[in-house]
Write a protein that holds these residues in place. Structure first.
Motif, PDB file in Angstrom:
ATOM      1  N   ASN A   1     -42.329 -23.709 -30.512  1.00 26.58           N
ATOM      2  CA  ASN A   1     -43.111 -24.058 -31.694  1.00 26.58           C
ATOM      3  C   ASN A   1     -42.279 -23.779 -32.942  1.00 26.58           C
ATOM      4  OD1 ASN A   1     -43.634 -21.288 -32.782  1.00 26.58           O
ATOM      5  ND2 ASN A   1     -44.702 -21.036 -30.833  1.00 26.58           N
ATOM      6  N   ALA A   2     -42.815 -24.051 -34.095  1.00 29.55           N
ATOM      7  CA  ALA A   2     -42.046 -23.970 -35.339  1.00 29.55           C
ATOM      8  C   ALA A   2     -42.267 -22.667 -36.097  1.00 29.55           C
ATOM      9  CB  ALA A   2     -42.409 -25.160 -36.241  1.00 29.55           C
ATOM     10  N   ALA A   3     -42.862 -21.678 -35.471  1.00 33.39           N
ATOM     11  CA  ALA A   3     -43.144 -20.414 -36.150  1.00 33.39           C
ATOM     12  C   ALA A   3     -41.860 -19.721 -36.575  1.00 33.39           C
ATOM     13  CB  ALA A   3     -43.949 -19.496 -35.234  1.00 33.39           C
ATOM     14  N   ARG A   4     -41.970 -18.935 -37.663  1.00 37.49           N
ATOM     15  CA  ARG A   4     -40.859 -18.129 -38.155  1.00 37.49           C
ATOM     16  C   ARG A   4     -41.311 -16.673 -38.250  1.00 37.49           C
ATOM     17  NH1 ARG A   4     -40.663 -21.341 -43.511  1.00 37.49           N
ATOM     18  NH2 ARG A   4     -42.863 -21.223 -42.960  1.00 37.49           N
ATOM     19  N   ARG A   5     -40.357 -15.778 -38.392  1.00 39.21           N
ATOM     20  CA  ARG A   5     -40.658 -14.348 -38.475  1.00 39.21           C
ATOM     21  C   ARG A   5     -40.842 -13.958 -39.943  1.00 39.21           C
ATOM     22  NH1 ARG A   5     -38.303  -9.092 -39.136  1.00 39.21           N
ATOM     23  NH2 ARG A   5     -38.781  -7.620 -37.451  1.00 39.21           N
ATOM     24  N   TRP A   6     -42.087 -13.674 -40.313  1.00 42.58           N
ATOM     25  CA  TRP A   6     -42.410 -13.213 -41.658  1.00 42.58           C
ATOM     26  C   TRP A   6     -42.640 -11.701 -41.620  1.00 42.58           C
ATOM     27  CZ3 TRP A   6     -44.425 -16.505 -45.923  1.00 42.58           C
ATOM     28  CH2 TRP A   6     -44.359 -17.881 -45.648  1.00 42.58           C
ATOM     29  N   CYS A   7     -42.245 -11.012 -42.672  1.00 41.91           N
ATOM     30  CA  CYS A   7     -42.604  -9.595 -42.779  1.00 41.91           C
ATOM     31  C   CYS A   7     -42.484  -9.141 -44.225  1.00 41.91           C
ATOM     32  CB  CYS A   7     -41.735  -8.721 -41.874  1.00 41.91           C
ATOM     33  SG  CYS A   7     -39.990  -8.740 -42.283  1.00 41.91           S
TER      34      CYS A   7
END
Length: 268
Positions: free
Chosen positions: A237-243
């Motif tokens: 999927n196209a999710a990214r790591r945000w924090c």
């Protein structure tokens, strides 16, 4: 708007109640600070990427510390929310509370480094204004945060995992690498390096993971041996790591006093 008083109360409770893990180095995490409705509010505000800075290699950054240039560019309503999240929720008293959880562990580290001078060095610590720390990072799939340790002014790292895209993988969490201290011949030289340099002797397959989970707060102690990183492996999927990242730092003056920093590090 978030009810910050209620969230702060939960945050304080969770910090005091969290189990402190000592291997490979001291850390804990919090899962019950935010409700799903509160996380949705946060996501609605941060997901606009208009003013994130593209710093290359698939990474974007929005600085949200007090008086950050990014906050001067966003709408007044959004800036107010981000300042409240960064400064009015994660207050100086919260930083002090987290620091106290790690104080015994820090004392042991200082005894290893400073010997008989350890208590005096520890008592001399003064924390920097926590309003002066805070950023939201987005790392694209394939981006890597290689094993590294932070500047010696960084005492504790606090990372709020976020998943506005949906579908982030738990393996994208913070990896705490298990290193053999005996093989680090000159830890002081490593401590003075620019953070982010991969250490060739670190076994990247030997680590403890704080799994990535939306709304989880990962907290760990920094030291000469606290190698950590993150590997954002591709998924379907196209999710990214945000924090959201906030470091609990010593003042520069106390950092120089305790660690005798060379001149070239005094600007950091």
């Amino acid at each position: 708007m978030l009810d910050l008083a209620k969230i702060r109360a939960r945050l304080c409770h969770e910090i005091r109640a969290a189990e402190l893990h000592h291997a490979p180095f001291p850390h804990f995490w919090l899962d019950n600070v935010f409700t799903s409705a509160e996380m949705e509010q946060i996501v609605q505000v941060i997901r606009d990427e208009t003013h994130f800075q593209d710093v290359g290699s698939g990474m974007k950054v929005l600085e949200i510390w007090k008086e950050a240039e990014n906050l001067k560019q966003v709408s007044a309503q959004r800036a107010h929310f981000l300042r409240a999240l960064n400064c009015d929720l994660f207050t100086q008293s919260i930083a002090e509370l987290i620091f106290q959880r790690f104080r015994p562990s820090l004392m042991k580290n200082f005894e290893t480094v400073f010997g008989a001078d350890a208590k005096g060095k520890l008592d001399a610590i003064a924390l920097s204004d926590w309003d002066l720390a805070g950023a939201i990072n987005i790392r694209a799939q394939g981006n890597q945060l290689p094993p590294h340790i932070d500047w010696p002014n960084r005492l504790v790292s606090v990372v709020l995992y976020l998943d506005p895209d949906g579908g982030a993988d738990e393996s994208w969490g913070t990896r705490l690498f298990d290193v053999d201290r005996a093989n680090i011949v000159d830890p002081w030289s490593n401590f003075a390096k620019v953070p982010g340099i991969t250490e060739p002797d670190i076994n990247i397959d030997s680590y403890s993971l704080i799994p990535f989970k939306h709304g989880r707060i990962a907290i760990f102690l920094n030291s000469l041996w606290s190698y950590h990183g993150a590997f954002i492996t591709p998924t379907n999927n196209a999710a990214r790591r945000w924090c959201m990242v906030k470091g609990i730092n010593m003042t520069l003056e106390k950092t120089e006093e305790i660690f005798a920093l060379p001149k070239e590090l005094r600007l950091f």
